[in-house]
Design a protein around this motif. Structure first.
Motif, PDB file in Angstrom:
ATOM      1  N   ALA A 174       3.927   0.187 -11.544  1.00 38.37           N
ATOM      2  CA  ALA A 174       3.482  -1.040 -12.211  1.00 38.37           C
ATOM      3  C   ALA A 174       2.913  -2.047 -11.221  1.00 38.37           C
ATOM      4  CB  ALA A 174       4.648  -1.657 -12.985  1.00 38.37           C
ATOM      5  N   ALA A 175       3.462  -2.057  -9.998  1.00 35.97           N
ATOM      6  CA  ALA A 175       3.004  -3.000  -8.977  1.00 35.97           C
ATOM      7  C   ALA A 175       1.733  -2.536  -8.284  1.00 35.97           C
ATOM      8  CB  ALA A 175       4.114  -3.225  -7.947  1.00 35.97           C
ATOM      9  N   GLY A 176       1.296  -1.327  -8.578  1.00 39.42           N
ATOM     10  CA  GLY A 176       0.066  -0.821  -7.979  1.00 39.42           C
ATOM     11  C   GLY A 176       0.218  -0.269  -6.582  1.00 39.42           C
ATOM     12  N   VAL A 177       1.447   0.133  -6.206  1.00 37.95           N
ATOM     13  CA  VAL A 177       1.644   0.743  -4.887  1.00 37.95           C
ATOM     14  C   VAL A 177       0.827   2.026  -4.811  1.00 37.95           C
ATOM     15  CG1 VAL A 177       3.329   1.736  -3.290  1.00 37.95           C
ATOM     16  CG2 VAL A 177       3.961  -0.250  -4.687  1.00 37.95           C
ATOM     17  N   LYS A 178       0.070   2.164  -3.741  1.00 39.56           N
ATOM     18  CA  LYS A 178      -0.873   3.290  -3.658  1.00 39.56           C
ATOM     19  C   LYS A 178      -0.199   4.620  -3.325  1.00 39.56           C
ATOM     20  CE  LYS A 178      -4.798   0.375  -2.268  1.00 39.56           C
ATOM     21  NZ  LYS A 178      -4.063  -0.915  -2.306  1.00 39.56           N
ATOM     22  N   HIS A 179       0.877   4.579  -2.541  1.00 35.58           N
ATOM     23  CA  HIS A 179       1.528   5.821  -2.118  1.00 35.58           C
ATOM     24  C   HIS A 179       3.029   5.574  -2.023  1.00 35.58           C
ATOM     25  CE1 HIS A 179       1.470   9.840  -0.180  1.00 35.58           C
ATOM     26  NE2 HIS A 179       2.552   9.397   0.441  1.00 35.58           N
ATOM     27  N   VAL A 180       3.805   6.420  -2.693  1.00 32.75           N
ATOM     28  CA  VAL A 180       5.266   6.269  -2.736  1.00 32.75           C
ATOM     29  C   VAL A 180       5.906   7.463  -2.036  1.00 32.75           C
ATOM     30  CG1 VAL A 180       7.301   5.972  -4.193  1.00 32.75           C
ATOM     31  CG2 VAL A 180       5.090   5.031  -4.934  1.00 32.75           C
ATOM     32  N   VAL A 181       6.805   7.177  -1.111  1.00 30.91           N
ATOM     33  CA  VAL A 181       7.543   8.204  -0.372  1.00 30.91           C
ATOM     34  C   VAL A 181       9.014   8.104  -0.770  1.00 30.91           C
ATOM     35  CG1 VAL A 181       8.144   9.110   1.911  1.00 30.91           C
ATOM     36  CG2 VAL A 181       5.932   7.961   1.556  1.00 30.91           C
ATOM     37  N   VAL A 182       9.609   9.221  -1.159  1.00 27.70           N
ATOM     38  CA  VAL A 182      11.001   9.240  -1.598  1.00 27.70           C
ATOM     39  C   VAL A 182      11.828  10.108  -0.662  1.00 27.70           C
ATOM     40  CG1 VAL A 182      12.555  10.148  -3.386  1.00 27.70           C
ATOM     41  CG2 VAL A 182      10.630   8.703  -4.033  1.00 27.70           C
ATOM     42  N   VAL A 183      12.982   9.583  -0.244  1.00 31.17           N
ATOM     43  CA  VAL A 183      13.947  10.377   0.510  1.00 31.17           C
ATOM     44  C   VAL A 183      14.825  11.118  -0.495  1.00 31.17           C
ATOM     45  CG1 VAL A 183      15.894  10.355   2.105  1.00 31.17           C
ATOM     46  CG2 VAL A 183      13.948   8.815   2.487  1.00 31.17           C
ATOM     47  N   ASP A 228      16.095  11.500  13.417  1.00 29.46           N
ATOM     48  CA  ASP A 228      14.958  12.390  13.176  1.00 29.46           C
ATOM     49  C   ASP A 228      14.364  12.153  11.795  1.00 29.46           C
ATOM     50  OD1 ASP A 228      14.819  13.713  15.641  1.00 29.46           O
ATOM     51  OD2 ASP A 228      16.434  15.068  15.089  1.00 29.46           O
ATOM     52  N   LEU A 229      15.211  11.861  10.812  1.00 27.50           N
ATOM     53  CA  LEU A 229      14.702  11.513   9.484  1.00 27.50           C
ATOM     54  C   LEU A 229      13.937  10.199   9.545  1.00 27.50           C
ATOM     55  CD1 LEU A 229      14.451  11.866   6.431  1.00 27.50           C
ATOM     56  CD2 LEU A 229      16.765  10.902   6.200  1.00 27.50           C
ATOM     57  N   ALA A 230      14.470   9.220  10.284  1.00 26.14           N
ATOM     58  CA  ALA A 230      13.803   7.919  10.402  1.00 26.14           C
ATOM     59  C   ALA A 230      12.433   8.062  11.054  1.00 26.14           C
ATOM     60  CB  ALA A 230      14.670   6.954  11.206  1.00 26.14           C
ATOM     61  N   ARG A 231      12.357   8.830  12.123  1.00 23.55           N
ATOM     62  CA  ARG A 231      11.075   9.047  12.792  1.00 23.55           C
ATOM     63  C   ARG A 231      10.086   9.757  11.863  1.00 23.55           C
ATOM     64  NH1 ARG A 231      10.990   8.470  18.416  1.00 23.55           N
ATOM     65  NH2 ARG A 231      13.040   8.108  19.372  1.00 23.55           N
ATOM     66  N   SER A 232      10.576  10.718  11.105  1.00 26.02           N
ATOM     67  CA  SER A 232       9.711  11.461  10.190  1.00 26.02           C
ATOM     68  C   SER A 232       9.185  10.550   9.087  1.00 26.02           C
ATOM     69  CB  SER A 232      10.479  12.640   9.578  1.00 26.02           C
ATOM     70  OG  SER A 232      10.908  13.544  10.577  1.00 26.02           O
ATOM     71  N   ALA A 233      10.058   9.718   8.530  1.00 21.81           N
ATOM     72  CA  ALA A 233       9.642   8.802   7.475  1.00 21.81           C
ATOM     73  C   ALA A 233       8.606   7.813   7.995  1.00 21.81           C
ATOM     74  CB  ALA A 233      10.850   8.059   6.915  1.00 21.81           C
ATOM     75  N   ALA A 234       8.840   7.276   9.191  1.00 25.40           N
ATOM     76  CA  ALA A 234       7.883   6.340   9.779  1.00 25.40           C
ATOM     77  C   ALA A 234       6.532   7.009  10.006  1.00 25.40           C
ATOM     78  CB  ALA A 234       8.436   5.783  11.087  1.00 25.40           C
ATOM     79  N   ALA A 235       6.553   8.261  10.435  1.00 27.16           N
ATOM     80  CA  ALA A 235       5.301   8.991  10.676  1.00 27.16           C
ATOM     81  C   ALA A 235       4.508   9.169   9.385  1.00 27.16           C
ATOM     82  CB  ALA A 235       5.604  10.346  11.309  1.00 27.16           C
ATOM     83  N   VAL A 236       5.200   9.471   8.296  1.00 27.82           N
ATOM     84  CA  VAL A 236       4.523   9.633   7.009  1.00 27.82           C
ATOM     85  C   VAL A 236       3.952   8.301   6.537  1.00 27.82           C
ATOM     86  CG1 VAL A 236       4.895  10.132   4.558  1.00 27.82           C
ATOM     87  CG2 VAL A 236       5.828  11.665   6.293  1.00 27.82           C
ATOM     88  N   LEU A 237       4.728   7.223   6.678  1.00 25.04           N
ATOM     89  CA  LEU A 237       4.293   5.918   6.191  1.00 25.04           C
ATOM     90  C   LEU A 237       3.073   5.388   6.938  1.00 25.04           C
ATOM     91  CD1 LEU A 237       7.798   4.275   5.735  1.00 25.04           C
ATOM     92  CD2 LEU A 237       6.163   4.767   3.895  1.00 25.04           C
ATOM     93  N   LYS A 238       2.990   5.662   8.206  1.00 29.42           N
ATOM     94  CA  LYS A 238       1.878   5.112   8.988  1.00 29.42           C
ATOM     95  C   LYS A 238       0.717   6.094   9.136  1.00 29.42           C
ATOM     96  CE  LYS A 238       3.763   6.529  13.479  1.00 29.42           C
ATOM     97  NZ  LYS A 238       4.605   6.131  14.603  1.00 29.42           N
ATOM     98  N   GLY A 239       0.919   7.350   8.711  1.00 27.14           N
ATOM     99  CA  GLY A 239      -0.112   8.376   8.903  1.00 27.14           C
ATOM    100  C   GLY A 239      -0.843   8.717   7.623  1.00 27.14           C
ATOM    101  N   ASP A 250       0.829  -1.202   0.000  1.00 26.68           N
ATOM    102  CA  ASP A 250       0.000   0.000   0.000  1.00 26.68           C
ATOM    103  C   ASP A 250       0.868   1.258   0.000  1.00 26.68           C
ATOM    104  OD1 ASP A 250      -2.755  -1.168   0.328  1.00 26.68           O
ATOM    105  OD2 ASP A 250      -1.784  -2.014   2.103  1.00 26.68           O
ATOM    106  N   ARG A 251       1.955   1.221   0.766  1.00 23.93           N
ATOM    107  CA  ARG A 251       2.863   2.359   0.864  1.00 23.93           C
ATOM    108  C   ARG A 251       4.302   1.861   0.781  1.00 23.93           C
ATOM    109  NH1 ARG A 251      -0.234   5.948   5.612  1.00 23.93           N
ATOM    110  NH2 ARG A 251      -2.185   6.135   4.398  1.00 23.93           N
ATOM    111  N   LEU A 252       5.152   2.678   0.169  1.00 20.81           N
ATOM    112  CA  LEU A 252       6.540   2.280  -0.058  1.00 20.81           C
ATOM    113  C   LEU A 252       7.458   3.467   0.165  1.00 20.81           C
ATOM    114  CD1 LEU A 252       8.799   0.393  -1.218  1.00 20.81           C
ATOM    115  CD2 LEU A 252       8.124   1.229  -3.501  1.00 20.81           C
ATOM    116  N   LEU A 253       8.533   3.232   0.919  1.00 22.59           N
ATOM    117  CA  LEU A 253       9.585   4.230   1.108  1.00 22.59           C
ATOM    118  C   LEU A 253      10.782   3.861   0.250  1.00 22.59           C
ATOM    119  CD1 LEU A 253      10.790   6.682   2.688  1.00 22.59           C
ATOM    120  CD2 LEU A 253      11.678   5.011   4.336  1.00 22.59           C
TER     121      LEU A 253
END
Length: 281
Positions: free
Chosen positions: A91-100, A171-182, A63-66
């Motif tokens: 192509a895989a149908g990932v609903k939301h993509v997050v890029v660092v 702090d980047l890790a916490r921020s990325a996790a917050a985006v992925l789960k929120g 559903d979501r990918l970092l």
């Protein structure tokens, strides 16, 4: 919800997955070239940015990918890697993509880290139906390595008056996790920064205090800086990456000061002093 982290065995990837495991409530997938070593409680899948054929299967059902950039510093490598990974996610149908990505990312014509990240951002925006970009500041951890190389000579070097908002990897890790789960992060570009702008002279003074030895700051020409780094037997790609970072520091491309870390995590970002004091001997 099924969440994937590509680059799962890197330091950032492990930290993001750790926070997602701690939060609970989601199926987690760690994508790596060594999937068998992904952290506990996370499904490991093989995926290699340089083998695009491996990515569609690695991202299937997510559903979501970092997407965390590879550690390859060569110009014209990360751009194509980003494109291949984004295409595979779509192509895989990932609903939301997050890029660092990277602070100061912009369109430039010469091969560089900035150009590769710009290529990745533009491809994401043009092709993913839902996306978020995390523009990372400069890691305190990377600066600590610079200190360990340079402090013995009593001098930190730059390419002019510097200003950087040094950021802790955590702090980047916490921020990325917050985006992925929120929720509510679609189409957002977040600037992940530390809490303050630091000049070259200020960081030299801080290092002097922390190690108990006088350390100064000197502005060099690019040719002199490049020669000095090469004389230390550093790989050419690393030398060019350091020179580019120093150029961006002097051009104020790495001093974005934002409240995005606190907005995403509920925590004030860690200062350069806090993190550096725990890293230096």
């Amino acid at each position: 919800m099924k969440i994937g982290v590509s680059g799962a065995n890197g330091q950032l990837g492990k930290a993001v997955l750790g926070y997602l495991v701690e939060h609970g409530g989601n199926d987690l997938v760690g994508i790596s070239r060594q999937p068998e070593t992904v952290i506990a409680d996370v499904e490991g899948r093989f995926g290699d940015y340089d083998r695009p054929d491996s990515l569609s299967q690695a991202y299937a059902g997510l559903d979501r990918l970092l997407l965390i950039p590879s550690a390859d510093l060569r110009p014209n490598v990360r751009g194509p890697q980003f494109r291949a990974a984004i295409d595979a996610a779509v192509a895989a149908g990932v609903k939301h993509v997050v890029v660092v990505s990277l602070q100061g990312t912009r369109k430039v014509d010469v091969p560089s880290m900035a150009r590769d990240f710009w290529i990745g951002e533009q491809h994401l925006i043009a092709n993913a139906s839902s996306w978020t970009i995390l523009r990372s500041g400069f890691y305190v951890e990377a600066f600590a390595q610079e200190v360990q190389m340079s402090a013995a000579h009593g001098m930190l070097a730059g390419l002019g008056y510097e200003s950087v908002t040094y950021m802790a990897r955590d702090d980047l890790a916490r921020s990325a996790a917050a985006v992925l789960k929120g929720d509510g992060h679609e189409g957002a570009i977040y600037q992940i920064s530390g809490p303050e702008r630091i000049s070259g002279e200020q960081k030299a003074a801080l290092v002097s205090e922390l190690i108990g030895k006088p350390v100064g700051f000197i502005a060099l020409s690019e040719s002199d800086l490049r020669s000095g780094l090469a004389a230390a037997n550093l790989p050419t790609d690393l030398v060019e990456a350091i020179v580019e970072t120093k150029r961006d520091s002097a051009a104020h491309n790495l001093d974005y000061l934002s409240g995005d870390v606190e907005r995403l995590t509920g925590r004030v970002p860690q200062s350069l002093r806090q993190v550096l004091s725990s890293l230096l001997p």
